[in-house]
Scaffold this motif. Structure first.
Motif: not given
Length: 605
Positions: A128-133, A149-163
């Motif tokens: 999908q056409p994402c510049d970051a996720v 999955g994010g490392i393998s896809a290698n687009k910029p990723i930021l995590h947001l945990v639910t807490g």
């Protein structure tokens, strides 16, 4: 007409479509790139987007909400807050779903589906056409699956945990999932708690949405993500139901737009270094984190082309020897994640750990970890009200998590030494009481005639990655009822499975190779064999000769081959995802990932 469009460059047929950002990336293949882009815009405009909106950087938001996942009960609110942050920063936020995993609702275990979720995450990010996720998740296997999955896809990723959830209360005492789930259930099994109390406790253990409120796997992975530089420090500990959690979500959306700039170099394979992972392991040891995190880290490291192979179980042990336990949280201590947050959380902890960290490792902001730590001074909390110890006054001097090796575990086994209830068990020799699997355990464990004493070593076979399958959290073998009723609260236990990060006890886990492997020594241990565990020497062995081991392995291999019913032998004829899992999963020492998903790919025969 010439076909040239003077108002919209996307329709200029004289200019080839170049791979770019936003909607122009990863075009669906129709053989005509201009038509592909035209058709994509046709359909997304059905949702009411304008050309102005569609010209902006696109931040994808992974939605893991499910009514079967109370850990993710706040995800709808988090998505809205992330969108607000993205749009305030000038981006376009588009959420999309992936599968959702909850530990208690996935059969046979959520670990069985972790790799599937990582595949889903990787392929949806790629497709999908994402510049970051922004990766929203929380429950145990979710965040490692997303990072893999994010490392393998290698687009910029930021995590947001639910807490984490808030703690509940029973008879004036705070309780919370899930360390108190296990300790109170043990009391009920032992007959020291009645049905009325266990029912009342069931109502209070998880009083709000969010992940387990102790230093279990979910909280451990959240702290690791912050140490890796993939989310704000406060994001590791802010309660799921707090306004702080929503502000963190908004901040994450803002930073995701900045990460869309390709010149920032925030793709995970570029951002994360070996030093990033060494920092993560240091934090893991300092918080007395979950043994599950070791398996997950080995899998995550295995996805990174330049880090894979440079960090092993030995690295985890080496760092543990010089890292003290600083955080007083269950199951290693007494407090809850809300206490950790109120004590300053990850920022306060990292300030204490600075001398042990690689401060030049980069973070999601583009700044180094050292710069981010120095940017804010944590609030001072009175010692008696906090749960984070100074580096010079640790709760335990070193090695919260240890790696054991020996003839019983040549590939390694993991133990959370800080969670041992009886310290003398860390150096123990006892006779094995062997259970061939979960069914055998259930049938015989509470038999009054079971030949077992408090000095026995409980050994559970065939709950490894292939043997179960899925490596379930059955490694915390319950204390036999006849011993529990007499006050025995801990015994040395050994298995090739896992235990919940919320659990405690003197338990050697992740024995590799697993019992289902024809070469496994664990698979040929018999009741009455002497088992030796010496944490100081990092030793786990069975007291039988090499000749006897070879004889038993040969005898067992012949028997299993003749029967042909064991998972190891039937895996090549098994259909569906189960067959894919059984044929492709690697051993715990390598993270129980699929061989074809690792950075090196499958081994060519």
């Amino acid at each position: 007409m010439s076909g040239k469009n003077t108002t919209n460059p996307d329709y200029d047929l004289s200019t080839p479509i170049q791979e770019g950002t936003g909607l122009r990336q990863g075009l669906t293949s129709y053989g005509d790139a201009h038509f592909s882009l035209f058709l994509r815009k046709v359909f997304i405009k059905a949702l009411g987007y304008s050309d102005d909106a569609l010209s902006r950087p696109i931040v994808g938001i992974v939605n893991t909400y499910s009514s079967f996942n109370p850990c993710h009960g706040n995800v709808p609110q988090l998505i809205e807050a992330v969108k607000r942050g993205v749009q305030l920063a000038g981006g376009l936020a588009v959420d999309f779903p992936t599968i959702s995993l909850h530990e208690s609702f996935a059969s046979p275990t959520s670990m069985y589906l972790r790799n599937l979720m990582s595949m889903d995450t990787e392929e949806m990010i790629r497709a999908q056409p994402c510049d970051a996720v922004v990766l929203i998740g929380g429950c145990d296997k979710t965040t490692p699956a997303q990072l893999m999955g994010g490392i393998s896809a290698n687009k910029p990723i930021l995590h947001l945990v639910t807490g984490p959830m808030m703690p509940g209360s029973h008879r004036g005492v705070r309780i919370g999932a899930c360390t108190d789930c296990r300790s109170n259930w043990a009391k009920f099994r032992a007959g020291t708690m009645d049905m009325e109390d266990i029912s009342a406790i069931n109502d209070e253990l998880a009083p709000t949405a969010g992940t387990c409120g102790v230093m279990g796997t979910a909280s451990t992975m959240a702290c690791i993500l912050a140490a890796l530089g993939l989310m704000p420090f406060a994001g590791a500990s802010a309660p799921a139901v707090s306004s702080t959690r929503l502000r963190i979500a908004e901040e994450t959306g803002k930073h995701a737009v900045a990460a869309c700039d390709k010149d920032n170099g925030l793709n995970p394979q570029e951002l994360l270094s070996r030093e990033s992972f060494l920092n993560a392991i240091t934090v893991l040891q300092a918080i007395g984190g979950s043994t599950n995190a070791v398996v997950h880290l080995m899998a995550i490291v295995g996805r990174h082309p330049s880090v894979a192979g440079t960090i092993t179980l030995d690295t985890v042990d080496e760092i543990g020897r010089k890292t003290p336990l600083l955080v007083d949280l269950k199951p290693s201590g007494e407090n809850y994640m809300t206490d950790f947050h109120n004590s300053g959380g990850m920022l306060a902890l990292l300030h204490q750990l600075q001398s042990l960290l690689h401060l030049k490792a980069r973070t999601y902001t583009g700044k180094t970890l050292g710069e981010e730590i120095a940017r804010v001074t944590p609030l001072s909390v009175p010692r008696e009200l906090g749960c984070i110890q100074p580096l010079a006054e640790p709760l335990h001097p070193s090695s919260s998590l240890v790696v054991l090796k020996g003839n019983l575990a040549p590939g390694g086994a993991v133990m959370k030494a800080s969670a041992s209830k009886y310290r003398h068990l860390l150096k123990h020799r006892g006779k094995a009481v062997v259970f061939a699997g979960s069914a055998d355990l259930a049938e015989r464990l509470d038999d009054p005639g079971l030949d077992v004493t408090a000095d026995s070593v409980l050994v559970l076979q065939n709950i490894g990655p292939v043997g179960n399958p899925g490596m379930p959290e059955a490694g915390m073998i319950p204390i036999p009822r006849k011993l529990a009723g007499n006050g025995v609260a801990d015994m040395l236990r050994v298995s090739d499975g896992r235990m919940s990060g919320t659990a405690g006890g003197t338990i050697a886990l992740h024995v590799s190779p697993e019992a289902a492997d024809p070469s496994s020594v664990l698979g040929i241990v018999r009741t009455g064999d002497w088992i030796v565990c010496d944490v100081e020497r990092r030793l786990l062995e069975v007291g039988i000769s090499d000749e006897e081991i070879s004889h038993r392995i040969e005898e067992r291999t012949r028997k299993l081959t003749e029967e042909g019913t064991a998972p190891w032998h039937t895996r090549h004829g098994t259909r569906g995802y189960r067959g894919l899992y059984l044929r492709s999963v690697n051993q715990a020492q390598h993270g129980a990932d699929f061989d074809f998903l690792t950075a090196s790919g499958p081994v060519r025969m």
